[in-house]
Design an enzyme around this catalytic site. Structure first.
Site, PDB file in Angstrom:
ATOM      1  N   ALA A 247     -50.889   2.466  56.895  1.00  0.00           N
ATOM      2  CA  ALA A 247     -52.022   2.141  56.024  1.00  0.00           C
ATOM      3  C   ALA A 247     -51.514   1.419  54.779  1.00  0.00           C
ATOM      4  O   ALA A 247     -51.219   0.225  54.814  1.00  0.00           O
ATOM      5  CB  ALA A 247     -52.780   3.424  55.671  1.00  0.00           C
ATOM      6  N   ARG A 248     -51.378   2.165  53.694  1.00  0.00           N
ATOM      7  CA  ARG A 248     -50.802   1.660  52.457  1.00  0.00           C
ATOM      8  C   ARG A 248     -49.923   2.759  51.880  1.00  0.00           C
ATOM      9  O   ARG A 248     -50.222   3.949  52.014  1.00  0.00           O
ATOM     10  CB  ARG A 248     -51.894   1.267  51.443  1.00  0.00           C
ATOM     11  CG  ARG A 248     -52.652  -0.009  51.796  1.00  0.00           C
ATOM     12  CD  ARG A 248     -51.756  -1.238  51.734  1.00  0.00           C
ATOM     13  NE  ARG A 248     -52.464  -2.475  52.015  1.00  0.00           N
ATOM     14  CZ  ARG A 248     -52.568  -3.034  53.194  1.00  0.00           C
ATOM     15  NH1 ARG A 248     -52.001  -2.434  54.241  1.00  0.00           N
ATOM     16  NH2 ARG A 248     -53.204  -4.173  53.358  1.00  0.00           N
ATOM     17  N   ASP A 272     -44.207   2.415  57.814  1.00  0.00           N
ATOM     18  CA  ASP A 272     -44.213   0.956  57.787  1.00  0.00           C
ATOM     19  C   ASP A 272     -44.573   0.458  56.402  1.00  0.00           C
ATOM     20  O   ASP A 272     -44.360  -0.703  56.083  1.00  0.00           O
ATOM     21  CB  ASP A 272     -45.211   0.405  58.814  1.00  0.00           C
ATOM     22  CG  ASP A 272     -45.096  -1.099  58.972  1.00  0.00           C
ATOM     23  OD1 ASP A 272     -43.981  -1.564  59.301  1.00  0.00           O
ATOM     24  OD2 ASP A 272     -46.102  -1.803  58.763  1.00  0.00           O
ATOM     25  N   GLU A 277     -43.061  -0.440  47.083  1.00  0.00           N
ATOM     26  CA  GLU A 277     -42.774  -1.377  48.162  1.00  0.00           C
ATOM     27  C   GLU A 277     -42.453  -2.737  47.564  1.00  0.00           C
ATOM     28  O   GLU A 277     -43.237  -3.240  46.749  1.00  0.00           O
ATOM     29  CB  GLU A 277     -43.980  -1.489  49.087  1.00  0.00           C
ATOM     30  CG  GLU A 277     -43.732  -2.277  50.362  1.00  0.00           C
ATOM     31  CD  GLU A 277     -44.916  -2.249  51.312  1.00  0.00           C
ATOM     32  OE1 GLU A 277     -45.378  -3.348  51.685  1.00  0.00           O
ATOM     33  OE2 GLU A 277     -45.389  -1.150  51.654  1.00  0.00           O
ATOM     34  N   HIS A 296     -42.969  -3.091  56.426  1.00  0.00           N
ATOM     35  CA  HIS A 296     -44.362  -3.561  56.500  1.00  0.00           C
ATOM     36  C   HIS A 296     -44.480  -4.592  57.628  1.00  0.00           C
ATOM     37  O   HIS A 296     -45.048  -5.674  57.467  1.00  0.00           O
ATOM     38  CB  HIS A 296     -44.799  -4.167  55.169  1.00  0.00           C
ATOM     39  CG  HIS A 296     -46.266  -4.045  54.926  1.00  0.00           C
ATOM     40  ND1 HIS A 296     -46.800  -3.768  53.683  1.00  0.00           N
ATOM     41  CD2 HIS A 296     -47.329  -4.151  55.762  1.00  0.00           C
ATOM     42  CE1 HIS A 296     -48.126  -3.728  53.762  1.00  0.00           C
ATOM     43  NE2 HIS A 296     -48.467  -3.960  55.018  1.00  0.00           N
TER      44      HIS A 296
END
Length: 333
Positions: A247-248, A272, A277, A296
């Site tokens: 997701a985030r 991911d 980030e 990501h």
């Protein structure tokens, strides 16, 4: 060479294209491929690719239908006649949405483009932890022929937070594996493809965590989901559970995740996305053998531009037939 062969058009060739493609690409794929895919689907439509900042600013002045990864306030200020902006990402939070709304610009997104590839990414992560491939890989590096314990996916409970296109794709790919699925969404009354569907109500969500084997986060980042998986969630979740976040990053409290891993409150995590980030080189998450980190990258697919061009081409046709028509993946107004 004709435009249909993939070459962008200069301002001298067209002053007002039917579709303007902005210069930023994604996933390391040349944006020329995106423009070419749109031209292939709309052979009788003028599609211009602006390859420099100056070309973007000149071409957007009269453009009515524009597509790209992003659109900042400065470039938007030059778009005198913009009617539709087709965002090439599923998320639109990076766009100047307030200004676009004030300008009465219709905005669409790339929802659904990532379904197959991210669905496969999630399935791969689940199977990695179910069969403990990370343990086998470590022993292979050490040249150790030694049996290790594994798990079975069949009979597990998989909770999917977010039942949009990606969440549904994950659920579809889990169907043959004999698992129980629980979906979490804002409007549980809408139902979904999972065996159960519930909302973000605290008590119901906590009870779900307590019987979850694999927690898949596939939701947008909102005030409701920010920090959703926090210290209390890690204390509540089954200690044999695995977290999978596509997701985030901020949906998970990173400090709480590190504590949970150190305290063996969860079996592992596949990330991911992270917060922060990119993940700094000295961050402790890099050091856990039961953490899978991808940069990501779940969204990467060689078919990204093809699927995106399908949506854009359909919406160009709809606008041509009826300027007031509702568009595919329309997010505003």
């Amino acid at each position: 060479m004709a435009p249909s062969e993939g070459v962008y058009m200069t301002d001298a060739e067209t002053e007002t294209p039917d579709v303007l493609v902005l210069r930023n690409g994604t996933h390391g794929m040349p944006v020329e491929q995106y423009a070419a895919a749109i031209r292939e689907r709309l052979p009788n439509t003028t599609v211009e690719l602006a390859r420099t900042p100056a070309q973007e600013r000149a071409a957007i002045e009269n453009a009515r239908f524009v597509t790209g990864m992003t659109l900042d306030e400065d470039l938007l200020s030059a778009a005198a006649n913009l009617e539709v902006f087709a965002c090439a990402y599923a998320g639109t939070g990076h766009l100047p949405l307030d200004t676009l709304e004030q300008r009465h610009v219709t905005v669409t997104n790339a929802s659904g483009v990532h379904g197959p590839n991210i669905g496969e990414h999630v399935l791969g992560a689940i199977l990695r932890f179910a069969r403990c491939f990370h343990v086998g890989a470590r022993q292979q590096r050490r040249r150790e022929w030694r049996h290790y314990k594994a798990h079975e996916l069949q009979g597990s409970t998989v909770t999917i937070v977010g039942l949009g296109a990606i969440g549904q794709a994950v659920c579809e790919r889990l169907e043959p594996f004999g698992v129980e699925t629980i979906g979490v969404r804002y409007s549980p009354e809408k139902g979904g493809p999972t065996d159960e569907v519930l909302g973000f109500d605290g008590e119901a969500f906590d009870e779900t965590l307590a019987r979850t084997d694999y927690l898949v986060l596939a939701c947008p980042l909102t005030e409701t989901t920010r920090g959703l998986v926090d210290h209390e969630a890690f204390v509540t979740i089954d200690p044999d559970a695995v977290l999978i976040n596509i997701a985030r990053g901020p949906v998970v409290d990173t400090d709480a995740l590190v504590d949970a891993l150190r305290s063996n409150w969860i079996r592992g995590a596949s990330l991911d996305v992270t917060d922060p980030e990119p993940l700094p080189e000295d961050h402790p998450l890099w050091t856990f053998e039961n953490v899978q980190i991808t940069p990501h990258n779940a969204g990467h697919t060689p078919k990204y531009y093809e699927r995106l061009a399908d949506i854009v081409a359909e919406n160009v046709r709809r606008v041509a037939d009826d300027p007031s028509a509702t568009l595919e993946n329309q997010v505003m107004p």
